[in-house]
Every structure is written in C-alpha cells, then in structure tokens.
Design an enzyme around this catalytic site. Structure first.
Site, PDB file in Angstrom:
ATOM      1  N   LEU A  27      -2.589  -1.358  -9.203  1.00 59.16           N
ATOM      2  CA  LEU A  27      -2.311  -1.797  -7.841  1.00 59.16           C
ATOM      3  C   LEU A  27      -3.489  -2.526  -7.223  1.00 59.16           C
ATOM      4  O   LEU A  27      -3.316  -3.357  -6.343  1.00 59.16           O
ATOM      5  CB  LEU A  27      -1.934  -0.600  -6.961  1.00 59.16           C
ATOM      6  CG  LEU A  27      -0.593   0.084  -7.255  1.00 59.16           C
ATOM      7  CD1 LEU A  27      -0.417   1.311  -6.376  1.00 59.16           C
ATOM      8  CD2 LEU A  27       0.565  -0.886  -7.055  1.00 59.16           C
ATOM      9  N   GLY A  28      -4.694  -2.198  -7.650  1.00 60.81           N
ATOM     10  CA  GLY A  28      -5.868  -2.841  -7.086  1.00 60.81           C
ATOM     11  C   GLY A  28      -7.133  -2.126  -7.492  1.00 60.81           C
ATOM     12  O   GLY A  28      -7.113  -1.175  -8.278  1.00 60.81           O
ATOM     13  N   GLY A  30     -11.323  -1.158  -5.945  1.00 60.71           N
ATOM     14  CA  GLY A  30     -12.316  -1.159  -4.882  1.00 60.71           C
ATOM     15  C   GLY A  30     -13.652  -0.700  -5.405  1.00 60.71           C
ATOM     16  O   GLY A  30     -13.840  -0.520  -6.618  1.00 60.71           O
ATOM     17  N   GLY A  33     -13.277   2.860  -7.236  1.00 60.58           N
ATOM     18  CA  GLY A  33     -12.474   3.048  -8.428  1.00 60.58           C
ATOM     19  C   GLY A  33     -11.269   2.137  -8.442  1.00 60.58           C
ATOM     20  O   GLY A  33     -11.152   1.202  -7.648  1.00 60.58           O
ATOM     21  N   VAL A  35      -6.939   1.754  -8.587  1.00 62.71           N
ATOM     22  CA  VAL A  35      -5.724   2.396  -8.096  1.00 62.71           C
ATOM     23  C   VAL A  35      -4.555   1.931  -8.949  1.00 62.71           C
ATOM     24  O   VAL A  35      -4.395   0.731  -9.206  1.00 62.71           O
ATOM     25  CB  VAL A  35      -5.455   2.061  -6.619  1.00 62.71           C
ATOM     26  CG1 VAL A  35      -4.222   2.810  -6.112  1.00 62.71           C
ATOM     27  CG2 VAL A  35      -6.663   2.413  -5.763  1.00 62.71           C
ATOM     28  N   LYS A  49      -5.702   7.103  -7.594  1.00 59.49           N
ATOM     29  CA  LYS A  49      -7.028   6.481  -7.563  1.00 59.49           C
ATOM     30  C   LYS A  49      -7.902   7.179  -8.594  1.00 59.49           C
ATOM     31  O   LYS A  49      -8.088   8.394  -8.558  1.00 59.49           O
ATOM     32  CB  LYS A  49      -7.667   6.577  -6.179  1.00 59.49           C
ATOM     33  CG  LYS A  49      -9.139   6.145  -6.160  1.00 59.49           C
ATOM     34  CD  LYS A  49      -9.631   5.780  -4.779  1.00 59.49           C
ATOM     35  CE  LYS A  49      -9.154   4.418  -4.354  1.00 59.49           C
ATOM     36  NZ  LYS A  49      -9.817   3.923  -3.133  1.00 59.49           N
ATOM     37  N   ASP A 143     -13.992   4.577   6.728  1.00 60.74           N
ATOM     38  CA  ASP A 143     -13.756   3.184   6.327  1.00 60.74           C
ATOM     39  C   ASP A 143     -12.371   2.737   6.787  1.00 60.74           C
ATOM     40  O   ASP A 143     -11.585   2.214   6.004  1.00 60.74           O
ATOM     41  CB  ASP A 143     -13.886   3.038   4.811  1.00 60.74           C
ATOM     42  CG  ASP A 143     -14.008   1.570   4.377  1.00 60.74           C
ATOM     43  OD1 ASP A 143     -14.352   0.732   5.229  1.00 60.74           O
ATOM     44  OD2 ASP A 143     -13.747   1.276   3.200  1.00 60.74           O
TER      45      ASP A 143
END
Length: 733
Positions: A27-28, A30, A33, A35, A49, A143
């Site tokens: 999914l993505g 950062g 880590g 996801v 995650k 965040d």
C-alpha cells in the site's frame, strides 16, 4: 510459508504471510516501515505495517513499540481504526489495523480540490473526536498530517496513531532531529523535541484545517528549516479561512501550548456537522472504485496459512510478493502528494510482475549479481552531508555534481575527488543538456550553471500568483543558446503550461496550456524516481521542443511554439510514471510503461516499437547504440536503438527484504558499461558490460547510507549516497 522468488517462472507463486495474515499487495512506505494490504484468517481486510529492520533490531525500540501498541489497543472511537493484531517484539515487528478503502486527505485535496466551510467543519469535528479518544487512552499522535487522515464515505479516520513515540525516541537518539512533517509540527517540539503533549496534536489539527481549506499550510512552503523557523517565530497565514472557523483555528495555532483548546473543546465548537459535506462527486466515484477493488481482494481464493509459529515474520521475496493478486490499478501521481507517490510506486510495481511477457524477446539472460565479483577499491571517496536522503548526482562535462533540493550543489574534480566549487541558496531541480538548472529562492530568476561553476541568470516570467505551484512542480525541458522551455502547474487542482521563454530577457515567447496530468507528472517528487537519462515528458533538440501529454507526443518550433507535428496513441498515458524522451541518431525515443517507441523527429512517424518489457520501466540510460531499461523488479533490459531489437537481459539483484523496491534510481551509461543502483539494503551499485549484460562487479556500502545514485563518464562510475561520493574504475581492478 516462504516464497522462493520466481514470480514469472514455472514454479508458481506462493502466498506470503505476516503472522496469520496473508499479504496481498503493498500500500505504501514511510520512514518507519512498509504498509501492506492483508487478509486475515477470518476474511477481513487489514492494513499491516511492518517495521524496518534497522529499527526492529534495536531492543529499546521494541520495548517502546510494545508499549505504544498496547496503548493504541485501548483507543476506541468511530474515527480511529482499531488495532486488531500485532507482534511488537518479532524479528520484523508489525501491527495490523482494520483496512478502510479510502483516500488520504492529501489525495482528496490534490485530486478533487479544497473543502468548503461545511466540509472543513465536518472534518475538524471528526478529527477532534478522534484526538479526544486517542488522548483519553494516554496516547499522543505526534504526526497528524493530511497523509494520516483517511476520508471515508461515513467520515474521516485518523491512522498511524500509537506508533510514533517509539520511532521518534530512536530517531532522536540517532540523529538529534525531531520527527514529524514540517508545517504540522508544534513550535514547542521544534524548540525541544522531548516536549510532547496532547496540545501538540491540537496545533497539528489547526494546520491541517488550514490545508483542507486552502491547499497550503499556514506557515508557507520551502525548506524544512525555513518552515520550522516561521512556525516558532511568525504568525500563521489564515487568509482563506472562513470567519466562522477562524477563531477555533487560531486558538489551535497558539504558540503557547497551555492556551490551546483541548480536543473536546474543539469538538464542542464544531459539532454537529454533516460528513456528507466532504463528499464531492469525484470523491464518491473514487470511493466506489476502491470499494469494488476491496470486494475483489476479499473474494480471491485464500491460501493455506503457514505452519507454526504463526507469529514469525516469514522469509519474503520481493518478486513473489509483488506477483500476488491483481495490481492496484492505474492512476496519475499527484504533484506534491508524497503519500500518493509512494502508493503509486507500489502500485506500478505490484502490477508489473503479473504481466508474464516472455523474456525470449530480450535475448540471452546474462546472469545474476549473487555470483558477481566484488568491486575494486574506489579511486577516491569524499564525504558529503546534505541532511537528506533525497540527493542527486549529475555530470556536467567531467565534473561530478552532488546536489539536493533547495540545499545547493557541490562540484568535484573527477580525477581526484577534490571539491572545486559550491553553490548555495539556489533551488536546484533539473539537469539537462550538460547544464544544471535551478531558481533563486524566491523563484524570481532562472539560474543555470555549467561544469566550471559559471553561473547565468535570466528573469523568470512565472506570475507571482503561480510561483507556489511552480516551486512544487517546475521542470526544465531544455534550452539552446537563446530559448529555454519550462513546464509547471498553474493551480493546485487545475492544469499546467509549457512555456518557451527568451533566456536573455525572460520574456514569454509562447505558451501552451496542457491537461492536468501534465501538471501532476511534473512533480519534483518524481525526480529521484526518474533521475538519469531522458527528460521526463519533454526535451529540446533540433530547434524543436518535444513533449508528451495524455498519450500524445508533440513537436513544436522552439522559438515560436508553432506545432510541427503531433503523434497520438504513442503511450497509454495512464501508468502513473511519466514518459521519458531521448534523442539519439535519427530517432526520437519515447520510453513509457513497458515499451519503447521510436519516432522520426522530423515527421513523428513511427519507426519501430520494442518488445514489451515484463516489468514496468522506472529508469533508462542511453549508451552507444544501446538503451538500458531498468525494470521495477530488479532486471535490466537492453535493446538496439537502431532496430528496437532486444539484445540481453540481466537479473541485477534479487532480495528477500520486502523493504526494497519502493525507491527506484535510474541507471547510467559509460564507455562500454552501464551502472545500475541496487535497491536492497545496504545500498550499492552494479556495473554491467554493455556488450552482453554480464555483471562485472558489485559495490555495496559497509552500512546503509540511503539509496545510491550513479553517473558515468568514459571508464569511470561515480556513486553518491547521502553521506559519501565515490569514484570507481568501471572495468574492475
């Protein structure tokens, strides 16, 4: 069950699990880590995650992470997805929350526009309710930003709460820098990173509401240090915030945390509110598509779970992971949307492995890096430090230039590694035609440098009202001695322009308005993804400007902008990765998606089309008579530029680390060789023989220095990381 890594071969694909949950696709990614979308044994979709290994191996981090997970489990409330499973002390710690098929607030604003007063009121009430639940559990988000807010059909959700404290403590210890997103960090945290309270989240809420209403943060753009300075010492810009909302927003943005309202107070000031006020027709259509895809993911045949122990991170091969299930679909990466950009990287890579095109059309396979010799000792190395991983390496003549966005450039002697010049206080953003282009910090002047650090300036013609968007998206397609061609956005959600300007006066000679996807694809965020040979979407050559938009290639007169030809249907226009245009010999090469098309530069007629590459192309390098294409899954493909025939393909690297594959750097071409950055950690590069694709040697850093970038000249390969610039003899020892 461990995957063996042959996503395209005859051995079939094996399911990959984190604990008892089957991973479906990335999914993505950062700073903390990766996801993944996963499916539980009970057939529920989860967002899992997985923590990066460099943090996972820290016992202190694991202890803090376990404490934060336990606290996050206590958070209840409609606007916070529940934590349903976790393994905070495994070899690769992970945490799973329920999955919501919805875009982030940053995606919504960039794709569908800012929210009106009613929509912002509904957003603020929902976020205040979420923060009240988070704070009641003794958790501080730390965040809160547009990328951590999902906009669902029945209201927003706040994600990524409960895991930032462990990351922040470890990161602060290692770097001395506070974690967070510039423009959303409270002033007391900037002054003293150890000072964090629920009031800091309320400051972030105020910033987020300004963004939702105006498309910008209340403290402007620029470099992180500049933004942070304004957060601490200047008042917020609340222009564009409706008068009815301004008091509560201003209260959240008070410099003194003791004077900020609590989440409960803000909720009382904004509620009741209608969640439907946030739902535009475009957003509703997007939600429909995401929900249909979620139904498909849920209905796919489940795999058998791994044998015990089910809570151990299984050996995972990146190619087999990306071969699982269907791709994420196709979309265009938005201009400044880093969360969306990271998702697009995963989406394109996820779809690539399922294509299954035959490799026979690409000649012989030259081998793999696992059996290749180690690189010779560097000819020289030089420490560099830009306090950022988003660096670039370019060659201006024979001068290696290491540079970062907004932090200047350093020029080095290619023979000795001695630094010979530096340029600071210039926003560098593009290298074309042996010149490095940038702008003054206020975007009032176009600046370009040659190899000898001889600077030239020309007045820009970007209207003041458009400079914010130009700062985020400007590209230089190229220039001759008199004319420069630039492209940039003209609004946050609208289209863009391609502009021809006189280098001496800065006057506009011609201007073409283009569709939205041109403006979006000009994002400087794509620079690290597509650095190297070829101009993304446009170039200047033959007294013409060539550019691609919406699947069509245009050729216009460089001085007048008059159309000379237009070739439609050259690219699909929908992969989310901009086309690259290259000029070589008598051909204009268009690299896009999984193919290369050669056009006659004078007429636009098609000369040849290459065999389809089994992987989406993320980088290319033009050598003598050969074009190297670097695939998303670690294989390089070489074709003959005269005929388009495939010559060879080489498996540059395979890895069992799922953290790779999210950051792609383009290869480079030297005298008889190609330099290819490696994606696995620790970072490094490989040298391929241009004749047959054989891997001459592989170099890796002793420790992870961030992704390497490469540049080649004659027989030398230059490699740059976030900390070190090195030069190698490409032929070996």
């Amino acid at each position: 069950m461990a995957a063996d890594g042959d996503a395209e071969g005859t051995r079939g694909r094996q399911a990959v699990f984190v604990g008892p949950h089957q991973l479906l696709r990335p999914l993505g990614e950062g700073g903390m880590g990766e996801v993944y979308l996963a499916r539980s044994p009970g057939l529920r979709l989860l967002a899992v995650k997985v923590i990066r290994r460099e943090y996972a191996e820290d016992p202190q981090f694991q202890r803090r992470f376990q404490q934060e997970v336990e606290a996050a489990r206590r958070v209840t409330g409609f606007h916070t997805p529940p934590v349903v499973d976790a393994e905070p002390r495994g070899r690769r710690p992970w945490m799973a929350t329920s999955y919501l098929p919805a875009p982030t607030l940053s995606e919504v604003v960039m794709r569908f526009g800012t929210l009106g007063e009613a929509g912002a009121r509904s957003l603020g009430a929902a976020l205040a309710e979420a923060l009240a639940a988070i704070h009641a559990a003794g958790v501080v988000h730390r965040d809160l930003k547009p990328g951590n807010v999902l906009i669902a059909r029945d209201g927003p959700r706040v994600i990524d709460f409960g895991i930032s404290r462990a990351f922040e403590a470890t990161h602060l210890t290692r770097t001395g820098m506070v974690c967070g997103t510039p423009g959303y960090i409270a002033p007391e945290r900037i002054v003293s990173a150890s000072v964090t309270s629920a009031a800091a989240d309320m400051f972030s809420l105020g910033c987020l509401l300004v963004y939702a209403l105006t498309g910008r943060t209340p403290f402007g753009g620029g470099e992180p240090a500049q933004i942070n300075w304004r957060v601490v010492y200047e008042e917020p810009d609340l222009s564009g915030v409706p008068a009815t909302l301004r008091p509560v927003v201003a209260a959240c943005l008070d410099k003194d945390p003791a004077r900020r309202p609590t989440a409960t107070t803000v909720l009382g000031a904004l509620a009741p509110a209608d969640p439907a006020a946030m739902l535009s027709p475009g957003l509703l259509a997007d939600l429909d598509a995401r929900e249909r895809q979620a139904d498909v993911d849920l209905a796919a045949p489940p795999a058998d779970p791994p044998a015990l122990p089910v809570r151990t991170w299984q050996s995972l091969n990146r190619r087999s992971l990306f071969g699982l299930g269907a791709g994420l679909g196709v979309g265009v990466a938005a201009a400044i949307g880093v969360p969306l950009l990271l998702t697009r990287r995963a989406q394109v890579a996820g779809g690539a492995a399922t294509v299954g095109k035959p490799l026979s059309a690409w000649g012989v396979e030259a081998g793999a890096a696992s059996s290749s010799p180690v690189a010779p000792a560097p000819l020289w190395s030089h420490p560099v430090s830009g306090l950022t991983l988003d660096h670039q390496l370019s060659l201006l003549g024979s001068t290696p230039v290491w540079w970062t966005q907004g932090m200047g450039a350093l020029g080095f002697d290619g023979s000795t590694g001695r630094q010979v010049w530096s340029q600071q206080d210039i926003q560098f953003f593009q290298v074309q035609n042996d010149l490095i282009y940038g702008t003054s910090m206020d975007f009032g002047s176009l600046v370009w440098l040659n190899a000898k650090d001889e600077g030239h300036r020309s007045p820009l013609t970007v209207p003041t009202a458009q400079r914010t968007y130009a700062a985020m998206s400007m590209r230089v397609f190229g220039a001759d001695s008199r004319t420069v061609v630039l492209a940039h956005q003209t609004s946050l959600t609208g289209g863009g322009v391609v502009v021809g300007a006189d280098l001496g006066s800065g006057n506009v000679l011609w201007q073409h308005e283009v569709a939205q996807d041109m403006a979006m694809n000009t994002a400087r965020d794509m620079e690290s993804l597509l650095s190297g040979s070829g101009s993304s979407m446009g170039l200047v050559a033959d007294s013409r400007c060539y550019y691609e938009v919406s699947g069509a290639v245009h050729a216009v007169d460089l001085r007048t902008g008059a159309s000379q030809w237009q070739a439609t249907g050259v690219t699909s226009g929908n992969t989310g990765v901009p086309a690259r245009l290259l000029r070589t010999g008598g051909l204009l090469l268009v690299v896009h998606g999984q193919a290369v098309v050669a056009l006659d530069p004078a007429t636009g007629q098609q000369r040849w089309t290459s065999p389809s590459v089994p992987q989406v192309v993320f980088g290319c390098a033009l050598g003598t008579g050969k074009l190297l294409l670097s695939g998303a899954l670690g294989t390089a493909f070489c074709l003959d530029v005269t005929t388009g025939k495939g010559l060879w393909h080489t498996v540059v690297e395979t890895t069992t680390d799922p953290g790779t594959g999210m950051d792609f750097r383009a290869p480079s071409a030297g005298d008889g060789f190609f330099g290819v950055p490696l994606m696995a950690r620790p970072s490094g590069a490989a040298v391929l023989d241009a004749a047959d694709g054989a891997i001459r040697w592989v170099a890796r850093a002793a420790s992870d220095e961030g992704q390497w970038t490469t540049a080649a000249a004659d027989g030398t390969l230059y490699c740059a990381s976030a900390t070190t610039l090195r030069a190698f003899r490409a032929g070996g020892a």
